[in-house]
Enzyme design. Sequence first.
Site, PDB file in Angstrom:
ATOM      1  N   CYS A 134      -0.179   1.825  -1.793  1.00  0.00           N
ATOM      2  CA  CYS A 134       0.150   3.003  -2.754  1.00  0.00           C
ATOM      3  C   CYS A 134       0.090   4.111  -2.004  1.00  0.00           C
ATOM      4  CB  CYS A 134      -1.094   3.244  -3.873  1.00  0.00           C
ATOM      5  SG  CYS A 134      -1.201   4.871  -4.475  1.00  0.00           S
ATOM      6  N   CYS A 137      -1.773   7.348  -2.831  1.00  0.00           N
ATOM      7  CA  CYS A 137      -3.388   7.229  -2.759  1.00  0.00           C
ATOM      8  C   CYS A 137      -3.688   7.315  -1.090  1.00  0.00           C
ATOM      9  CB  CYS A 137      -3.887   6.034  -3.237  1.00  0.00           C
ATOM     10  SG  CYS A 137      -3.000   5.357  -4.742  1.00  0.00           S
ATOM     11  N   ASP A 138      -2.786   6.647  -0.515  1.00  0.00           N
ATOM     12  CA  ASP A 138      -3.299   6.505   0.827  1.00  0.00           C
ATOM     13  C   ASP A 138      -2.498   7.207   2.036  1.00  0.00           C
ATOM     14  OD1 ASP A 138      -5.294   4.746  -0.024  1.00  0.00           O
ATOM     15  OD2 ASP A 138      -3.932   3.116   0.173  1.00  0.00           O
TER      16      ASP A 138
END
Length: 310
Positions: A134, A137-138
């Site tokens: 993701c 997200c990261d």
Amino acid sequence: MKNIKELIIVGAGIAGVSAAVYAKRSGLDFLIFEPSAVGGQLLSMQAIDNYVGLGLEAKASQMAENLAQTLKDLDIHPVNEKVAKISHQDEILNIDTDKGIYQAKVVIAATGASFTRLGLEQEAEFTGKGISYCAVCDGFFFKGKDVAVVGGGNTAVEEALYLSQIARKVTLVHRRDKLRALEYLQKQLLAKDNVEIIYNSIVVKPQGQQFLESVLIEDVLTKNKRRLDLNGLFIAIGISPATEVFKELVSLDDKGFIITDEEMKSSLDLIWACGDCRRRPLKQLITAASEGAVAAISVYKYLKGYYISV
Ligand code: NDP
């Protein structure tokens, strides 16, 4: 005797929330189970490109918040429990969660799907230490660094586009000689200066001491291997359905998606399915939302005795 619910919805992504809204409007006695936050995959997405009426580039996180608010406004309170087992006896379903036991006449599966793993040895070991599924997200952790994305679909190209704004260099590794992503996304990607595409290649080995430092990639035509130095590897090769608790009860396709009719009914009358856990021709938010609505209304008709399967 236990309180037997007319309906239990499993999962509060967009499909499950939509089913809950229509179940509420129909006056059904129901619960919706969601062990984590409302929103499902919206929580790991960025912009919403293709949902009519929202305008261009609506934010996925905002839509997830709106879904949670819609439930609140309708006085629907998700039960934060994970469904562990479902069985049935005499037309009644027993639903065991990590915290309790429930009974219902019908279950709607809206459990969605999770990111497909590449299946590499050490993939789990490096997850969170360089391997991610993701970018939203990261991606932040890879500011100014080198990353690669695996896959050739819309998700892979969107991930690569997103990362190209953060990372120093993005390499897209795709196993074929053609991307399957939509034309406009491919065009945007090709226009990026810091993106390279390596075709006909697969990642065969993540390497590094504590954190990911490189991957070995193999040319599928020549079988030649080479090292690609990087800090992050984003795997975007599709999704796998979360249908474990349903697999003994209903027919699944060869990839594990629940097979339903057009009204969302599975091979077992007591179980219906909508969204990404279901076999369907178009995996989009808009189809998930509409399938949730169809499932709830069809279940209502089934429970009231005037459902006709088409
Ligand atoms: P897709 O199934 O569309 O693409 C998966 C990609 O991963 C394919 O290119 C496939 O290669 C590759 N792949 C699969 N398995 C492996 C493997 N083991 N090793 C290497 N590569 C592999 O999934 P997406 O997540 O991209 O998209 C899912 C759905 O969501 C699609 O319907 C898509 O259109 C939709 N979507 C739409 C968006 C939009 O409209 N903006 C945004 C994101 C998703 P190959 O091509 O060779 O099969």
